[in-house]
Design a protein around this motif. Structure first.
Motif, PDB file in Angstrom:
ATOM      1  N   SER A  39       0.856  -1.186   0.000  1.00 50.43           N
ATOM      2  CA  SER A  39       0.000   0.000   0.000  1.00 50.43           C
ATOM      3  C   SER A  39       0.887   1.229   0.000  1.00 50.43           C
ATOM      4  O   SER A  39       2.040   1.178   0.400  1.00 50.43           O
ATOM      5  N   GLY A  40       0.344   2.328  -0.478  1.00 49.54           N
ATOM      6  CA  GLY A  40       1.113   3.555  -0.517  1.00 49.54           C
ATOM      7  C   GLY A  40       0.213   4.769  -0.490  1.00 49.54           C
ATOM      8  O   GLY A  40      -0.981   4.690  -0.798  1.00 49.54           O
ATOM      9  N   SER A  41       0.786   5.891  -0.093  1.00 54.84           N
ATOM     10  CA  SER A  41       0.045   7.150  -0.091  1.00 54.84           C
ATOM     11  C   SER A  41       1.044   8.295  -0.176  1.00 54.84           C
ATOM     12  O   SER A  41       2.211   8.143   0.160  1.00 54.84           O
ATOM     13  N   TYR A  42       0.561   9.417  -0.684  1.00 55.42           N
ATOM     14  CA  TYR A  42       1.387  10.612  -0.668  1.00 55.42           C
ATOM     15  C   TYR A  42       0.524  11.836  -0.445  1.00 55.42           C
ATOM     16  O   TYR A  42      -0.671  11.833  -0.711  1.00 55.42           O
ATOM     17  N   GLN A  49      -1.944  18.107  -3.214  1.00 57.16           N
ATOM     18  CA  GLN A  49      -2.669  16.941  -3.713  1.00 57.16           C
ATOM     19  C   GLN A  49      -2.245  15.706  -2.939  1.00 57.16           C
ATOM     20  O   GLN A  49      -1.099  15.579  -2.514  1.00 57.16           O
ATOM     21  N   SER A  50      -3.188  14.775  -2.769  1.00 56.37           N
ATOM     22  CA  SER A  50      -2.870  13.519  -2.104  1.00 56.37           C
ATOM     23  C   SER A  50      -3.523  12.374  -2.863  1.00 56.37           C
ATOM     24  O   SER A  50      -4.468  12.576  -3.625  1.00 56.37           O
ATOM     25  N   ASP A  51      -2.983  11.180  -2.668  1.00 59.37           N
ATOM     26  CA  ASP A  51      -3.500   9.996  -3.355  1.00 59.37           C
ATOM     27  C   ASP A  51      -3.086   8.765  -2.555  1.00 59.37           C
ATOM     28  O   ASP A  51      -2.130   8.815  -1.779  1.00 59.37           O
ATOM     29  N   THR A  52      -3.809   7.677  -2.760  1.00 63.87           N
ATOM     30  CA  THR A  52      -3.482   6.406  -2.128  1.00 63.87           C
ATOM     31  C   THR A  52      -3.586   5.305  -3.169  1.00 63.87           C
ATOM     32  O   THR A  52      -4.243   5.461  -4.197  1.00 63.87           O
ATOM     33  N   ALA A  53      -2.937   4.174  -2.899  1.00 65.26           N
ATOM     34  CA  ALA A  53      -2.991   3.030  -3.799  1.00 65.26           C
ATOM     35  C   ALA A  53      -2.783   1.749  -3.008  1.00 65.26           C
ATOM     36  O   ALA A  53      -2.193   1.757  -1.930  1.00 65.26           O
ATOM     37  N   SER A  54      -3.265   0.654  -3.585  1.00 63.64           N
ATOM     38  CA  SER A  54      -3.106  -0.660  -2.981  1.00 63.64           C
ATOM     39  C   SER A  54      -2.821  -1.664  -4.091  1.00 63.64           C
ATOM     40  O   SER A  54      -3.445  -1.611  -5.153  1.00 63.64           O
ATOM     41  N   GLY A  55      -1.876  -2.563  -3.866  1.00 64.39           N
ATOM     42  CA  GLY A  55      -1.487  -3.539  -4.881  1.00 64.39           C
ATOM     43  C   GLY A  55      -0.195  -3.114  -5.552  1.00 64.39           C
ATOM     44  O   GLY A  55       0.084  -1.921  -5.686  1.00 64.39           O
ATOM     45  N   SER A  56       0.577  -4.079  -5.991  1.00 68.05           N
ATOM     46  CA  SER A  56       1.908  -3.811  -6.536  1.00 68.05           C
ATOM     47  C   SER A  56       1.906  -2.836  -7.701  1.00 68.05           C
ATOM     48  O   SER A  56       2.666  -1.864  -7.718  1.00 68.05           O
TER      49      SER A  56
END
Length: 77
Positions: A39-42, A49-56
């Protein structure tokens, strides 16, 4: 452990993936396998601005987006 999620007060990029721990002599220990879904986020300190992600794949795209368009990229424009 403290929360490492980026916020407007603490902008940046955070990526996490729990590793699979193996014995030192297990040849499979060099595989790029994780025990949990990455998982990741910035949060960008330049534009907010911000965003998140899950999965390779999605986390890899998130890192590429942050690197190319946010964070350090704001100083290059």
């Amino acid at each position: 452990m403290s929360d490492l999620t980026p916020t407007p007060d603490r902008p940046g990029l955070h990526v996490a993936a729990e590793p699979i721990y193996r014995k030192h002599d297990d040849p499979a220990r060099w595989w790029n396998t994780t025990a949990s879904t990455p998982s990741g986020s910035y949060t960008c300190g330049g534009c907010g601005q911000s965003d998140t992600a899950s999965g390779s794949r999605d986390v890899a795209a998130l890192v590429e987006d942050y690197t190319d368009n946010h964070g350090p990229a704001h100083g290059r424009k």
